[in-house]
Design a protein around this motif. Structure first.
Motif, short mmCIF file in Angstrom:
data_model
loop_
_atom_site.label_atom_id
_atom_site.label_comp_id
_atom_site.label_asym_id
_atom_site.label_seq_id
_atom_site.Cartn_x
_atom_site.Cartn_y
_atom_site.Cartn_z
N ILE A 24 0.39 1.49 -9.02
CA ILE A 24 -0.77 0.74 -8.51
C ILE A 24 -1.18 -0.25 -9.60
O ILE A 24 -1.62 0.13 -10.67
CB ILE A 24 -1.94 1.68 -8.18
N ASP A 25 -1.01 -1.51 -9.31
CA ASP A 25 -1.23 -2.55 -10.32
C ASP A 25 -2.68 -3.01 -10.30
O ASP A 25 -3.08 -3.82 -9.46
CB ASP A 25 -0.29 -3.72 -10.06
N TYR A 26 -3.48 -2.47 -11.24
CA TYR A 26 -4.86 -2.91 -11.38
C TYR A 26 -4.99 -4.04 -12.40
O TYR A 26 -6.10 -4.46 -12.73
CB TYR A 26 -5.75 -1.74 -11.81
N TYR B 149 0.80 -1.23 0.00
CA TYR B 149 0.00 0.00 0.00
C TYR B 149 0.83 1.27 0.00
O TYR B 149 0.27 2.36 -0.01
CB TYR B 149 -0.94 0.01 1.22
N LYS C 146 0.05 4.66 -1.76
CA LYS C 146 -0.21 4.48 -3.19
C LYS C 146 -1.65 4.90 -3.49
O LYS C 146 -2.51 4.08 -3.81
CB LYS C 146 0.06 3.04 -3.59
N SER C 147 -1.88 6.20 -3.37
CA SER C 147 -3.18 6.78 -3.68
C SER C 147 -3.17 7.21 -5.14
O SER C 147 -2.31 7.97 -5.57
CB SER C 147 -3.45 7.98 -2.77
N PHE C 148 -4.16 6.73 -5.91
CA PHE C 148 -4.21 7.06 -7.33
C PHE C 148 -4.31 8.56 -7.55
O PHE C 148 -3.68 9.12 -8.46
CB PHE C 148 -5.41 6.34 -7.97
N GLN D 275 -6.16 -3.40 -4.03
CA GLN D 275 -5.05 -2.47 -4.19
C GLN D 275 -5.32 -1.08 -3.62
O GLN D 275 -4.42 -0.26 -3.60
CB GLN D 275 -4.72 -2.32 -5.69
N SER D 276 -6.52 -0.81 -3.18
CA SER D 276 -6.89 0.55 -2.80
C SER D 276 -6.40 0.89 -1.39
O SER D 276 -6.77 0.23 -0.42
CB SER D 276 -8.41 0.74 -2.87
#
Length: 231
Positions: free
Chosen positions: A70-72, A2, A54-56, A188-189
């Motif tokens: 951030i791996d979506y 995170y 790791k905030s988008f 991942q959020s």
């Protein structure tokens, strides 16, 4: 998982990134190496350093490419709207747990037409199954060259009844990217990190230490299988 430590280079000269890992060590050392083409006396080095969650939203403000840490997964194009919707629901409910519940319901409603089409298609195929078996039985002892005629009769039967052999599985296959993207968003959020839900669930990113939710999910799946008609 995170958090991230990153350097975004914005120098005039493109550097190489070199890593060194000592034997039997879990620590890797990275170094930016600038190699000018011509022997110049000086050149400008410029970079942005980042250390944090790791905030988008935060990462995108710093650099568009930095948000890719951030791996979506391969369905990121679907995951990002789902993340926006999750944040919107949180602004309404004020609780990330209920926001996840709301997001799940919305996703299920969105894919409901696919489920309905799949169910109807399977019912039609089930209805004409006896006639298909009769056609196969008729050509069971026929020579192989007549198998083509058998397939034509089966196709005509499906055409008359508007049945699609792929109608049952194809709609379900089309749903997979949505659910894979939803799983990636929830996994991942940073917003869910140490976010409480209710009662004993004080961290939505941690497993249920009493295993209540997994047991309830297993019971629900069992009951759902039992009440699903098979005929």
């Amino acid at each position: 998982h995170y958090f991230a430590l990153a350097v975004v280079d914005r120098s005039d000269l493109l550097p190489n990134f070199e890593t060194r890992i000592a034997a039997n060590s879990e620590i890797a050392k990275g170094q930016l190496a600038y190699q000018p083409v011509n022997a110049v006396s000086e050149f400008n080095v410029k970079y942005v350093g980042f250390a944090g969650p790791k905030s988008f939203e935060i990462l995108s403000r710093i650099d568009d490419d930095l948000a890719r840490v951030i791996d979506y997964g391969m369905f990121a194009v679907i995951a990002r709207p789902l993340l926006w919707l999750l944040r919107f629901l949180h602004s309404i409910f004020g609780n990330w747990g209920w926001a996840i519940v709301g997001l799940t319901i919305i996703v299920r409603l969105l894919v409901m037409p696919f489920n309905m089409y799949s169910y109807k298609s399977m019912k039609v195929m089930q209805k004409i199954q006896p006639e298909m078996n009769q056609i196969r039985e008729k050509y069971k002892d026929k020579p192989p060259e007549q198998k083509l005629q058998m397939n034509q009769e089966i196709m005509e039967l499906m055409k008359r009844n508007k049945a699609n052999p792929l109608g049952g599985c194809l709609p379900m296959l089309l749903q997979l990217p949505v659910f894979i993207a939803l799983y990636a968003v929830l996994g991942q959020s940073i917003e869910l990190y140490r976010a409480p839900f209710m009662f004993w669930i004080t961290d939505l990113t941690a497993h249920d230490r009493f295993y209540v939710l997994p047991i309830l999910m297993g019971i629900t799946m069992f009951v759902q299988q039992k009440i699903t008609p098979t005929t």
